[in-house]
Design an enzyme around this catalytic site. Structure first.
Site, mmCIF file in Angstrom:
data_model
loop_
_atom_site.group_PDB
_atom_site.id
_atom_site.type_symbol
_atom_site.label_atom_id
_atom_site.label_comp_id
_atom_site.label_asym_id
_atom_site.label_seq_id
_atom_site.Cartn_x
_atom_site.Cartn_y
_atom_site.Cartn_z
ATOM 1 N N HIS A 75 28.402 44.579 27.084
ATOM 2 C CA HIS A 75 29.442 45.332 27.789
ATOM 3 C C HIS A 75 28.949 45.702 29.181
ATOM 4 O O HIS A 75 27.879 46.287 29.320
ATOM 5 C CB HIS A 75 29.785 46.618 27.030
ATOM 6 C CG HIS A 75 30.670 46.388 25.851
ATOM 7 N ND1 HIS A 75 31.208 47.398 25.100
ATOM 8 C CD2 HIS A 75 31.140 45.237 25.305
ATOM 9 C CE1 HIS A 75 31.959 46.893 24.140
ATOM 10 N NE2 HIS A 75 31.923 45.586 24.234
ATOM 11 N N TYR A 204 36.082 56.203 25.559
ATOM 12 C CA TYR A 204 35.963 57.623 25.190
ATOM 13 C C TYR A 204 37.200 58.320 25.736
ATOM 14 O O TYR A 204 37.422 58.311 26.957
ATOM 15 C CB TYR A 204 34.720 58.253 25.825
ATOM 16 C CG TYR A 204 33.410 57.706 25.303
ATOM 17 C CD1 TYR A 204 32.735 58.343 24.266
ATOM 18 C CD2 TYR A 204 32.836 56.559 25.849
ATOM 19 C CE1 TYR A 204 31.529 57.857 23.783
ATOM 20 C CE2 TYR A 204 31.621 56.066 25.372
ATOM 21 C CZ TYR A 204 30.985 56.719 24.334
ATOM 22 O OH TYR A 204 29.790 56.240 23.855
ATOM 23 N N PRO A 295 27.093 62.274 18.756
ATOM 24 C CA PRO A 295 27.179 60.824 18.983
ATOM 25 C C PRO A 295 27.879 60.404 20.287
ATOM 26 O O PRO A 295 27.802 59.240 20.660
ATOM 27 C CB PRO A 295 27.933 60.310 17.754
ATOM 28 C CG PRO A 295 28.605 61.491 17.162
ATOM 29 C CD PRO A 295 27.801 62.694 17.539
ATOM 30 N N LYS A 299 23.469 57.895 21.771
ATOM 31 C CA LYS A 299 22.050 57.991 22.113
ATOM 32 C C LYS A 299 21.089 58.144 20.938
ATOM 33 O O LYS A 299 19.879 57.962 21.103
ATOM 34 C CB LYS A 299 21.840 59.177 23.065
ATOM 35 C CG LYS A 299 22.465 58.973 24.423
ATOM 36 C CD LYS A 299 21.761 57.851 25.161
ATOM 37 C CE LYS A 299 22.599 57.226 26.222
ATOM 38 N NZ LYS A 299 22.327 55.824 26.465
ATOM 39 N N TYR A 386 23.948 55.913 30.448
ATOM 40 C CA TYR A 386 24.556 55.114 29.384
ATOM 41 C C TYR A 386 23.722 53.866 29.082
ATOM 42 O O TYR A 386 23.511 53.522 27.922
ATOM 43 C CB TYR A 386 25.997 54.731 29.751
ATOM 44 C CG TYR A 386 26.826 54.442 28.532
ATOM 45 C CD1 TYR A 386 27.196 55.465 27.659
ATOM 46 C CD2 TYR A 386 27.227 53.147 28.212
ATOM 47 C CE1 TYR A 386 27.933 55.211 26.513
ATOM 48 C CE2 TYR A 386 27.970 52.886 27.065
ATOM 49 C CZ TYR A 386 28.320 53.926 26.225
ATOM 50 O OH TYR A 386 29.039 53.667 25.075
HETATM 51 P P1 RFL Z 1 17.703 58.158 9.724
HETATM 52 O O1 RFL Z 1 18.544 56.985 10.041
HETATM 53 O O2 RFL Z 1 18.353 59.418 9.286
HETATM 54 O O3 RFL Z 1 16.645 57.684 8.632
HETATM 55 C C1 RFL Z 1 15.800 58.607 7.967
HETATM 56 C C2 RFL Z 1 15.396 58.000 6.639
HETATM 57 O O4 RFL Z 1 14.532 58.918 5.972
HETATM 58 C C3 RFL Z 1 14.948 59.029 4.627
HETATM 59 N N1 RFL Z 1 14.496 60.338 4.102
HETATM 60 C C4 RFL Z 1 13.397 60.493 3.350
HETATM 61 N N2 RFL Z 1 12.491 59.606 2.897
HETATM 62 C C5 RFL Z 1 11.470 60.085 2.142
HETATM 63 N N3 RFL Z 1 11.339 61.391 1.794
HETATM 64 C C6 RFL Z 1 12.242 62.321 2.221
HETATM 65 N N4 RFL Z 1 12.110 63.600 1.880
HETATM 66 C C7 RFL Z 1 13.319 61.874 3.034
HETATM 67 N N5 RFL Z 1 14.351 62.495 3.624
HETATM 68 C C8 RFL Z 1 15.063 61.553 4.253
HETATM 69 C C9 RFL Z 1 16.445 58.860 4.661
HETATM 70 O O5 RFL Z 1 16.961 58.459 3.395
HETATM 71 C C10 RFL Z 1 16.590 57.770 5.725
HETATM 72 O O6 RFL Z 1 16.509 56.478 5.164
HETATM 73 O O7 RFL Z 1 16.784 58.569 10.968
HETATM 74 P P2 RFL Z 1 16.081 57.615 12.059
HETATM 75 O O8 RFL Z 1 15.386 56.465 11.397
HETATM 76 O O9 RFL Z 1 15.322 58.520 12.948
HETATM 77 O O10 RFL Z 1 17.301 56.950 12.870
HETATM 78 C C11 RFL Z 1 18.177 57.750 13.624
HETATM 79 C C12 RFL Z 1 19.558 57.097 13.692
HETATM 80 O O11 RFL Z 1 19.961 56.735 12.385
HETATM 81 C C13 RFL Z 1 20.604 58.040 14.313
HETATM 82 O O12 RFL Z 1 20.072 58.704 15.437
HETATM 83 C C14 RFL Z 1 21.870 57.258 14.779
HETATM 84 O O13 RFL Z 1 22.542 56.690 13.688
HETATM 85 C C15 RFL Z 1 22.810 58.188 15.547
HETATM 86 N N6 RFL Z 1 24.075 57.537 15.931
HETATM 87 C C16 RFL Z 1 24.137 56.686 17.011
HETATM 88 N N7 RFL Z 1 23.021 56.390 17.713
HETATM 89 C C17 RFL Z 1 23.082 55.493 18.744
HETATM 90 O O14 RFL Z 1 22.040 55.271 19.393
HETATM 91 N N8 RFL Z 1 24.229 54.829 19.097
HETATM 92 C C18 RFL Z 1 25.387 55.059 18.440
HETATM 93 O O15 RFL Z 1 26.391 54.402 18.739
HETATM 94 C C19 RFL Z 1 25.385 56.040 17.373
HETATM 95 N N9 RFL Z 1 26.507 56.308 16.694
HETATM 96 C C20 RFL Z 1 25.238 57.816 15.228
HETATM 97 C C21 RFL Z 1 26.458 57.180 15.640
HETATM 98 C C22 RFL Z 1 25.238 58.685 14.124
HETATM 99 C C23 RFL Z 1 26.422 58.941 13.480
HETATM 100 N N10 RFL Z 1 26.374 59.808 12.355
HETATM 101 C C24 RFL Z 1 26.792 59.413 11.064
HETATM 102 C C25 RFL Z 1 25.562 61.012 12.426
HETATM 103 C C26 RFL Z 1 27.642 57.433 14.992
HETATM 104 C C27 RFL Z 1 27.633 58.338 13.934
HETATM 105 C C28 RFL Z 1 28.964 58.632 13.286
HETATM 106 C C1 PHB Z 2 29.902 53.188 17.509
HETATM 107 O O1 PHB Z 2 30.135 52.011 17.854
HETATM 108 O O2 PHB Z 2 29.817 53.523 16.318
HETATM 109 C C2 PHB Z 2 29.726 54.212 18.556
HETATM 110 C C3 PHB Z 2 29.910 53.874 19.886
HETATM 111 C C4 PHB Z 2 29.732 54.840 20.876
HETATM 112 C C5 PHB Z 2 29.385 56.122 20.514
HETATM 113 C C6 PHB Z 2 29.181 56.464 19.164
HETATM 114 C C7 PHB Z 2 29.363 55.505 18.187
HETATM 115 O O3 PHB Z 2 29.204 57.069 21.460
#
Ligand code: RFL
Ligand code: PHB
Length: 391
Positions: A75, A204, A295, A299, A386
Site C-alpha cells: 500500500h 480510518y 490498534p 503498531k 505509519y
Molecule cells: P501475543 O500475540 O499476545 O502472544 C503471547 C503468547 O504468550 C502466550 N502466553 C503464555 N505462555 C506461557 N505461559 C503463560 N503464562 C502465558 N500467558 C500468555 C499466549 O497464549 C500467546 O500465545 O503477544 P506478542 O507475541 O508480543 O505479539 C503481539 C501482537 O500479537 C499484538 O501486538 C498485535 O496483534 C496487535 N495488533 C496489531 N498490530 C499490528 O502491528 N498491526 C495491526 O494491524 C494490528 N491489528 C492488533 C490488531 C491487535 C488486535 N487485538 C485483538 C488486540 C487488531 C486487533 C483487533
Molecule cells: C487489520 O488489518 O486488521 C488492521 C489494519 C489497521 C489497523 C488495525 C488492524 O490499524
C-alpha cells in the site's frame, strides 16, 4: 519429571516468542519455548494485518518471508475519512516506503513451520508456568505438561514474550508508578469476510456514529471494524447491524461495500499501556508483555518485532561476552516504544467518538483533520509513523 538446561527460555509462542527463537537460532543460541495454549489455538488467532518495512526486513533476516514475499500486498497510501470526506495520505510519496499487507495469522504459521523444520523445542498447552530465581545467574521456570508431567527448565536468560496477560510481567516486582495506562471508553468489533476489499488502501473513518476501519488480508478477503460501546458483546451486533453501521460510517465509500457471511467476529477493548520495568535480573520483556497500543495505526505487532530484534542482538552479544546491549535493552527499547505509543494515541484520539467530548473537542478533531489535509508537514508526520520509525 523432566529437567532441562538451556541458554534462553522463551515464555510465549506468539509472534514475539517465535521470532526471537528463530533469530537466536541463526546466532547459534539454543532456546526452549513454553506456551500456555495449544498450537491449534495459537494458529487460529486473527489479529494484525499491516506490516512496517522493519518488520518485513526482520522476517526476511529470519529466513521466514518467502510466503510473505509471494503473497503480500503493498500500500502506497492510507485513507483518512472524516464525516464522509476522504483524504489519501500519500505515504510512499512522502517517505519513499510502502506498508505491507500480510496477516499475523500467516506470520505465526510461517514462524511455526520454521521452528518445526529445525526441531525447536516448544512445550504447548502448559498454562501454569512459574518463574523463579530471576535475580540469580541461573533463573528457572516450572510448568506441567498436559499429561501431568512436571518440567523444570534452568536457563541463563529468560525472555517474557507472553503478552499482556502473561506470567512474566507479573513476576517483576513493580510500583504503580512504574506502569502507565489509558483505557479508552470503547472497543472494536472486527469482522473477517471473503469479499473483495472496499478500497485499495486501508481506510480510518471518523463519523458521528463512531469510528470504522476498512482493511484487508488479500484481494478477496476483507477485514473490517467498527467502534463499539463499552460492555458491548458480539451478541449485541447481529451481522445486519454491523453492515448498516459500517457502510454509514464510511460515507460515500460505503455504497461499494460487498457484504457477506462473516468468517469471524470478535470485540477487543482498546488500551494504551507501558511498563517501565522491562527487565528484572535475567528476565527481559518483549512485545505485548511490556506494552499495549490501541490498534489504530496498526503498531502492536510491529512494535513487538522491534523489541525482539533489539533483544536478539543483545542476547547474541551477551553470548560472545558483551552484556552492554542487555543492560541497555530496556532504556533503549522504551525510547522507541513511547514514540509509537504517542502515534497510536494521536490517531485514536483523532478518529473516534468519545462520549465525554463536548462541542469544543469535536471541533478540535475536525480542525486536526483539516490541518492534515492542508499541510504536507502534518501528512509527513503521519506517513513516517505509519511506515514505521527506524528499528
Ligand atoms: P501475543 O500475540 O499476545 O502472544 C503471547 C503468547 O504468550 C502466550 N502466553 C503464555 N505462555 C506461557 N505461559 C503463560 N503464562 C502465558 N500467558 C500468555 C499466549 O497464549 C500467546 O500465545 O503477544 P506478542 O507475541 O508480543 O505479539 C503481539 C501482537 O500479537 C499484538 O501486538 C498485535 O496483534 C496487535 N495488533 C496489531 N498490530 C499490528 O502491528 N498491526 C495491526 O494491524 C494490528 N491489528 C492488533 C490488531 C491487535 C488486535 N487485538 C485483538 C488486540 C487488531 C486487533 C483487533
Ligand atoms: C487489520 O488489518 O486488521 C488492521 C489494519 C489497521 C489497523 C488495525 C488492524 O490499524
Amino acid at each position: 519429571m523432566i529437567n532441562e538446561k538451556i541458554d534462553v527460555l522463551i515464555v510465549g509462542a506468539g509472534p514475539s516468542g517465535l521470532l526471537l527463537s528463530q533469530l537466536l537460532h541463526l546466532e547459534g543460541i539454543d532456546s526452549i519455548i513454553v506456551e500456555r495454549s495449544s498450537k491449534e489455538r495459537v494458529l487460529s488467532r486473527i489479529r494484525a494485518g499491516v506490516l512496517e518495512r522493519g518488520t518485513v526486513n526482520a522476517l526476511r533476516d529470519a529466513g521466514c518471508a518467502d510466503r510473505l514475499d509471494a503473497q503480500k500486498i503493498l500500500h502506497d497510501g492510507v485513507i483518512l475519512s472524516f464525516d464522509g470526506e476522504q483524504f489519501n495520505v500519500p505515504i510512499k510519496m512522502l517517505t519513499g516506503y510502502d506498508v505491507t499487507i500480510y496477516g499475523q495469522t500467516e506470520i505465526t504459521a510461517d514462524l511455526i513451520t520454521a521452528c518445526e523444520s529445525r526441531d525447536q523445542r516448544i512445550f504447548w498447552s502448559c498454562p501454569d508456568a512459574v518463574l523463579a530465581d530471576l535475580k540469580s545467574d541461573a533463573p528457572s521456570a516450572m510448568f506441567t505438561q498436559p499429561d501431568g508431567e512436571k518440567v523444570t527448565v534452568h536457563a541463563k536468560l529468560i525472555a517474557g514474550c507472553d503478552g499482556y496477560y502473561g506470567v512474566s510481567r507479573q513476576s517483576i516486582p513493580s510500583k504503580p508508578s512504574d506502569n502507565f495506562e489509558r483505557v479508552y471508553p470503547f472497543g472494536w468489533l472486527g469482522v473477517m469476510v471473503d469479499e473483495p476489499p472496499v478500497a485499495h488502501n486501508v481506510v480510518y473513518a471518523n463519523h458521528v456514529d463512531g469510528f470504522a476501519l476498512a482493511s484487508m488480508r488479500s484481494h478477496t478477503r476483507s477485514r473490517y471494524y467498527v467502534q463499539t460501546a463499552p460492555g458491548d458483546t458480539v451478541e449485541d451486533w447481529p451481522i445486519e447491524r454491523f453492515w448498516t453501521a459500517f457502510k454509514t460510517r464510511l460515507g460515500a465509500l460505503g455504497d461499494g461495500v460487498k457484504t457477506g457471511e462473516p468468517l469471524e467476529m470478535s470485540i477487543a477493548p482498546l488500551r494504551s499501556f507501558v511498563t517501565q520495568k522491562m527487565q528484572h535480573g535475567r528476565l527481559f520483556l518483549a512485545g505485548d508483555a511490556a506494552h499495549i497500543v490501541p490498534p489504530t495505526g496498526a503498531k502492536g505487532l510491529n512494535l513487538a518485532v522491534a523489541d525482539v530484534r533489539r533483544l536478539a542482538r543483545a542476547m547474541s552479544a551477551w553470548k560472545k561476552g558483551d552484556s552492554n546491549g542487555l543492560e541497555r535493552y530496556a532504556t533503549e527499547a522504551l525510547e522507541r516504544i513511547w514514540k509509537v505509543e504517542r502515534f497510536s494515541w494521536y490517531l485514536t484520539s483523532m478518529m473516534h467518538q468519545f462520549d465525554e467530548h463536548k462541542a469544543f473537542e469535536k471541533k478540535m478533531q475536525r480542525a486536526e483533520f483539516d490541518y492534515v489535509v492542508s499541510s504536507e508537514a502534518a501528512q509527513t508526520m503521519i506517513a513516517e509513523n505509519y511506515v514505521g520509525l527506524a528499528f
